[in-house]
Design a protein around this motif. Structure first.
Motif, PDB file in Angstrom:
ATOM      1  N   ALA A 142      19.391  17.454  -2.601  1.00  7.49           N
ATOM      2  CA  ALA A 142      20.571  17.564  -1.912  1.00  7.49           C
ATOM      3  C   ALA A 142      21.156  16.269  -1.418  1.00  7.49           C
ATOM      4  N   ARG A 143      22.649  15.872  -1.420  1.00  6.98           N
ATOM      5  CA  ARG A 143      22.935  14.745  -0.586  1.00  6.98           C
ATOM      6  C   ARG A 143      22.430  14.619   0.829  1.00  6.98           C
ATOM      7  N   THR A 144      22.001  15.588   1.401  1.00 10.38           N
ATOM      8  CA  THR A 144      21.542  15.410   2.763  1.00 10.38           C
ATOM      9  C   THR A 144      20.209  15.071   2.746  1.00 10.38           C
ATOM     10  N   GLY A 145      19.381  15.118   1.615  1.00 10.01           N
ATOM     11  CA  GLY A 145      18.018  14.807   1.553  1.00 10.01           C
ATOM     12  C   GLY A 145      17.148  16.163   1.022  1.00 10.01           C
ATOM     13  N   GLY A 146      15.954  15.884   0.864  1.00 12.54           N
ATOM     14  CA  GLY A 146      15.052  16.904   0.542  1.00 12.54           C
ATOM     15  C   GLY A 146      13.810  16.310   0.128  1.00 12.54           C
ATOM     16  N   THR A 147      12.902  17.373  -0.542  1.00 10.48           N
ATOM     17  CA  THR A 147      11.811  16.757  -0.977  1.00 10.48           C
ATOM     18  C   THR A 147      11.496  16.859  -2.446  1.00 10.48           C
TER      19      THR A 147
END
Length: 431
Positions: free
Chosen positions: A209-214
């Motif tokens: 996602a644009r907000t980050g992730g793994t």
């Protein structure tokens, strides 16, 4: 009084009117027969009481609501979605789940797509892609990969302990085969024997996602001179990893900081970093320079009487420097000839080992003192008793920072006197 004239009925109608009446009654009968179908058809703007729909031959979807969990909330519990696809199947199965806050917070839901191709027990494709999943839902429910058998597919879902949330389920199949009957026969059943370890790591989206992730796979950027940018929102500070290469050339992997190159790994694997002068230098050269410098320092420390290896750590070297004796090192020896030295000949006397490099010696032989520097000949004017003199002395480096000094005693020719065994030489040697 009401009019009592002729009454009009079917019997007194003319033939033309009777035909029209007969047609009208037929239409009414048809409308009555269609009314139930009309009442049960999909209608715009109203609630349509159905749980399955299809779009053409190959697409259909069905919805369920499941809440028949074990009454003991402390247990893990599971259900499975059973899909009787027959011997062959090729297509997509999209699973959409939603829940809420009940006994446990499972707010949100998930959308998962299974890409499946199989014939009998031979499975050619079976992947699971989580398009989206809410964190709270992922804590309460774990959706497992699809299981393929000879004539069926099924999807296990496990709920966590201390939750008993109803779950709404939508199964949509888009297939290369006729789909409606398969979807219509889908069933959902509880199965507490399905194994799923707990606590589990909450599932996350298969996409970043644009907000980050793994990420659990590899990130591949395939182009000439690809860049990976890291920067602050105001774009005032940034770092760039750049593979400075194309199909034809490879100039290395560069790290830029705020527009200026900071380091490089060349195609041979050598690492270069920017020095204070702004130029890149090879770390291998720096390591070699440091090693050479350490060897020279170790040799100097050893020469001062404290044995130091060339690969000693800097801490060891510092401690050894502190252990160097202060002042001028000094030793005294009483040396003796071990064999007779005839007239006109010379004999040698060697000192024991010393842990410093000798510089000067003060020698006494048969009562006369001779001062001289190390090395070189001594003039015959320094003859002792007119018989012998020290012809030369030699410094011997015997390794490990140790030295000896060999004195050559010359018996003066023409006097016919031999120097006997035990002839003494007292020497004081300083470093």
């Amino acid at each position: 009084m009401a009019y009592q004239g002729n009454q009009i009925n079917y019997n007194n109608l003319n033939d033309e009117l009777k035909v029209k009446v007969d047609k009208a009654e037929g239409v009414e009968s048809q409308v009555s027969a269609l009314s139930s179908k009309v009442d049960n058809s999909w209608q715009k703007g109203v609630y349509n009481d159905t749980d399955i729909i299809n779009l053409g031959y190959s697409s259909a979807s069905k919805v369920f609501r499941f809440h028949e969990w074990d009454d003991d909330n402390s247990k893990l519990d599971s259900l499975y979605i059973d899909i009787l696809v027959g011997r062959a199947f090729s297509g997509l199965i999209k699973l959409t789940l939603a829940s809420d806050y009940h006994i446990g917070n499972a707010m949100g839901g998930t959308e998962i797509v299974y890409n499946v191709a199989k014939v009998g027990e031979d499975v050619f494709l079976n992947t699971m892609t989580i398009n989206n999943i809410s964190p709270d839902f992922a804590k309460c429910f774990y959706v497992k990969p699809l299981v393929s058998e000879a004539s069926r597919l099924y999807i296990p879902i496990t709920k966590a302990p201390n939750t008993r949330n109803p779950i709404n389920i939508k199964v949509e199949i888009f297939s290369a085969y006729a789909t409606f009957d398969v979807v219509n026969e889908i069933t959902i059943a509880r199965d507490p024997m399905i194994s799923q370890p707990h606590p589990w790591t909450p599932q996350t989206s298969s996409f970043m996602a644009r907000t980050g992730g793994t990420m659990t796979g590899d990130l591949v950027i395939e182009k000439g001179i690809p860049n990976l940018y890291l920067r602050t929102p105001n774009k005032q500070h940034e770092a760039i990893f750049r593979l400075n290469a194309s199909n034809e050339n490879d100039f290395g992997l560069d790290l830029y900081r705020n527009g200026s190159i900071a380091s490089r790994v060349d195609k041979n694997g050598y690492t270069f970093v920017k020095g204070l002068d702004g130029d890149l230098f090879n770390l291998a050269d720096l390591k070699s320079s440091v090693s050479n410098g350490k060897a020279q320092v170790a040799s100097a420390i050893t020469g001062k009487g404290v044995q130091t290896a060339s690969d000693a750590t800097f801490d060891t070297m510092a401690n050894n420097i502190r252990a160097i004796p202060t002042g001028v090192p000094k030793v005294e020896f009483d040396l003796q000839l071990s064999s007779v030295v005839p007239d006109g000949s010379a004999g040698n006397i060697t000192t024991p080992a010393m842990n410093f490099q000798p510089l000067n010696a003060s020698n006494t032989m048969i009562g006369t003192t001779i001062f001289r520097g190390m090395g070189g000949d001594i003039s015959q004017s320094n003859a002792i008793n007119g018989v012998a003199y020290i012809e030369k002395c030699t410094i011997n480096n015997i390794g490990n920072g140790n030295y000896t000094v060999t004195f050559t005693i010359r018996n003066k020719t023409g006097f016919g006197v031999s120097l006997p065994v035990g002839t003494s030489l007292r020497t004081t040697i300083t470093g």
